[in-house]
Enzyme design. Structure first.
Site, PDB file in Angstrom:
ATOM      1  N   SER A 239       0.852  -1.186   0.000  1.00 27.84           N
ATOM      2  CA  SER A 239       0.000   0.000   0.000  1.00 27.84           C
ATOM      3  C   SER A 239       0.887   1.235   0.000  1.00 27.84           C
ATOM      4  O   SER A 239       2.111   1.135   0.052  1.00 27.84           O
ATOM      5  CB  SER A 239      -0.891   0.006   1.235  1.00 27.84           C
ATOM      6  OG  SER A 239      -0.126   0.446   2.349  1.00 27.84           O
ATOM      7  N   LYS A 240       0.226   2.379  -0.047  1.00 27.89           N
ATOM      8  CA  LYS A 240       0.981   3.639  -0.094  1.00 27.89           C
ATOM      9  C   LYS A 240       1.989   3.737   1.039  1.00 27.89           C
ATOM     10  O   LYS A 240       3.097   4.217   0.874  1.00 27.89           O
ATOM     11  CB  LYS A 240       0.017   4.818  -0.011  1.00 27.89           C
ATOM     12  CG  LYS A 240      -0.678   5.110  -1.314  1.00 27.89           C
ATOM     13  CD  LYS A 240      -0.872   6.615  -1.476  1.00 27.89           C
ATOM     14  CE  LYS A 240      -1.333   6.950  -2.874  1.00 27.89           C
ATOM     15  NZ  LYS A 240      -2.705   6.461  -3.143  1.00 27.89           N
ATOM     16  N   ARG A 241       1.579   3.267   2.191  1.00 35.05           N
ATOM     17  CA  ARG A 241       2.450   3.381   3.359  1.00 35.05           C
ATOM     18  C   ARG A 241       3.761   2.592   3.224  1.00 35.05           C
ATOM     19  O   ARG A 241       4.750   2.895   3.835  1.00 35.05           O
ATOM     20  CB  ARG A 241       1.717   2.915   4.621  1.00 35.05           C
ATOM     21  CG  ARG A 241       1.271   4.059   5.507  1.00 35.05           C
ATOM     22  CD  ARG A 241       0.296   3.566   6.536  1.00 35.05           C
ATOM     23  NE  ARG A 241      -0.934   3.112   5.900  1.00 35.05           N
ATOM     24  CZ  ARG A 241      -1.545   1.961   6.149  1.00 35.05           C
ATOM     25  NH1 ARG A 241      -1.060   1.146   7.049  1.00 35.05           N
ATOM     26  NH2 ARG A 241      -2.658   1.631   5.536  1.00 35.05           N
ATOM     27  N   ASP A 242       3.715   1.558   2.387  1.00 35.78           N
ATOM     28  CA  ASP A 242       4.905   0.717   2.256  1.00 35.78           C
ATOM     29  C   ASP A 242       5.863   1.216   1.176  1.00 35.78           C
ATOM     30  O   ASP A 242       6.939   0.682   1.019  1.00 35.78           O
ATOM     31  CB  ASP A 242       4.511  -0.714   1.878  1.00 35.78           C
ATOM     32  CG  ASP A 242       3.491  -1.282   2.830  1.00 35.78           C
ATOM     33  OD1 ASP A 242       3.791  -1.304   4.022  1.00 35.78           O
ATOM     34  OD2 ASP A 242       2.404  -1.682   2.378  1.00 35.78           O
ATOM     35  N   GLY A 243       5.438   2.170   0.432  1.00 36.68           N
ATOM     36  CA  GLY A 243       6.313   2.664  -0.617  1.00 36.68           C
ATOM     37  C   GLY A 243       5.730   2.480  -2.003  1.00 36.68           C
ATOM     38  O   GLY A 243       6.432   2.623  -2.984  1.00 36.68           O
TER      39      GLY A 243
END
Ligand code: GLU
Length: 463
Positions: A239-243
């Site tokens: 997801s966005k949070r992971d890069g």
């Protein structure tokens, strides 16, 4: 000739998963002396944006992934799709369906109540009567009612779908005449001569429908490779949070294209235990038969490690250019070689390299309190004054070793350990305890700036 493609929908930025399949497709074409083409799937007017298309092209340019030939835009191909819709209607392989929204809803509810799979019931498949008035028909394709549809997948092996479980006569053109996704993808791939399709396995469920279209139109079915998704460390979809952010953000964060491409090629593909791949090696070695069958794990440390490797191996004059984007101008700095040689071993990103450079070339305006307490004690100022005097009197001061000799003479004369001069000098020159080797720092700063920083530090910290 192998012809592969990347077919992004320009609904947002290019993300890391998309870029990976683009890279795989690019490498496979290049390995075979074939072609890699780009098709922009911009038929969804509500969700597409020109900026997103531009962002994809910008990312490709940054990474040096060049597509062969002109870019194809689906939005410009309506006439082609219309021609094939007409052909299928004329051949009786597709038909007009007049079922209204309400009728469809009722059908769906009944099927749900009976615990059946919800699907179109084929009411107009062989309809011979007079169509109802006031309903603009959609066009449905005649899909097989029974039997198997087998996707011969280069990664997953043969994937067998039962027609009755997955298909209905799906819509190929909406009431307004606009063609639907699976229909145009199959037509485009066929007309563009794409014979090897490498894409994310989130598309696997579309493939049987596309095969129905290929078969109805008598097109050759390409070889498919459905690549497992990229997961985060927790085994969840990235997801966005992971890069999973915009590819161009990696540029802003200070990653080199070589590092990002090397990172991506190893996400789901391997060649023995080799980790470092130049572009030439990737082109020579990549083979989709070696794509892993399970999801790959996104790992920032690995990306950082690769980036550090590539930074270390980038010639200094190129680093000077790259650092301009991070507001570090070393173009006419006479000690840039020493500076970059000393720092590039320590930086994981260009951004870090910029910060490290800034810390050296900027005169400190404040001093870390803890470092001051630790370093400026006892006779620290006396040691610094002595060092400054010797520095002033030294003949040649050019290389890091020249400065080292001056430090040595202070250590010998005062009979102190190196730490007794190293710590205060480090805080005086850099304002804190960490940083690159002092010899190199002083060689970069030169005699005058080194002396100035020592005097400044004594003035600022003497009380
Ligand atoms: N346009 C699709 C997407 O962006 C890809 C289609 C395909 O690769 O077949 O997900």
């Amino acid at each position: 000739m192998v012809v592969t493609r990347f077919a992004p929908s320009p609904t947002g930025y290019l993300h890391i998963g998309g870029l990976r399949t683009a890279l795989f497709s690019y490498l496979w074409a290049k390995k075979n002396g074939g072609k890699f083409v780009l098709r922009i799937e911009d038929t969804d007017k509500a969700r597409n944006s020109n900026e997103a298309t531009q962002a994809i092209l910008e990312a490709f340019a940054w990474l040096g992934l060049e597509a062969d030939g002109d870019i194809t835009y689906q939005s410009k191909r309506s006439d082609i799709y219309a021609k094939y819709i007409k052909q299928l209607l004329d051949e009786g392989k597709a038909y007009k369906c007049y079922m209204s929204r309400e009728e469809l809803d009722t059908l769906r509810e009944t099927q749900m109540a009976n615990k059946e799979r919800t699907k179109y019931d084929g009411k107009y498949r062989d309809f011979k009567g007079t169509p109802p008035e006031g309903v603009e028909p959609v066009i449905r394709i005649k899909a097989p009612i029974s039997g198997e549809i087998i996707v011969h997948d280069g990664v997953k092996g043969d994937v067998v779908f039962q027609a009755e479980d997955i298909l209905d006569d799906f819509v190929i053109a909406r009431a307004d005449g606009s063609p639907t996704y699976n229909f145009v993808v199959a037509i485009d791939d066929a007309l563009m001569g794409i014979n090897e399709v490498i894409r994310g396995d989130d598309h696997l469920s579309n493939t049987p429908k596309q095969i129905v279209v290929y078969e109805a139109l008598g097109f050759d079915i390409p070889k498919f490779y459905h690549v497992p998704m990229i997961h985060n460390q927790q085994g969840k979809k990235l997801s966005k949070r992971d890069g999973a952010t915009d590819v161009m953000e990696y540029k802003a964060m200070g990653y080199l294209p070589e590092a990002l491409l090397n990172f991506l090629v190893r996400l789901g593909w391997s060649h023995g235990d080799q980790e470092i791949f130049s572009m030439d090696e990737m082109k020579a070695l990549f083979d989709p038969k070696d794509i892993n069958k399970s999801a790959s794990i996104y790992n920032t440390e690995k990306l950082d490690w690769l980036n550090a490797h590539y930074i270390k191996n980038t010639p200094n004059d190129e680093l000077v250019e790259l650092l301009l984007d991070f507001d570090i101008v070393l173009t006419s700095h006479d000690k840039k070689e020493i500076l970059l040689d000393a720092l590039k071993e320590r930086a994981k990103t260009l951004k870090e390299l910029a910060t490290l450079s800034r810390e050296v070339i900027t005169t400190p305006s404040e001093y870390d309190a803890k470092a001051v307490k630790k370093a400026f004690k006892g006779n620290a100022f006396e040691v610094l004054e002595n060092f400054a005097a010797k520095l002033n009197a030294a003949d040649t001061l050019h290389l890091p070793a020249d400065y080292h000799h001056v430090m040595e003479s202070v250590v010998n004369e005062m009979e102190i350990g190196f730490g007794k001069i190293g710590n205060p000098l480090r805080v005086a020159l850099l304002g804190k305890m960490s940083g690159p080797g002092l010899d190199a720092v002083m060689a970069i700063l030169g005699r005058d700036e080194t002396l100035l920083r020592i005097q400044n530090a004594i003035k600022a910290n003497a009380n």
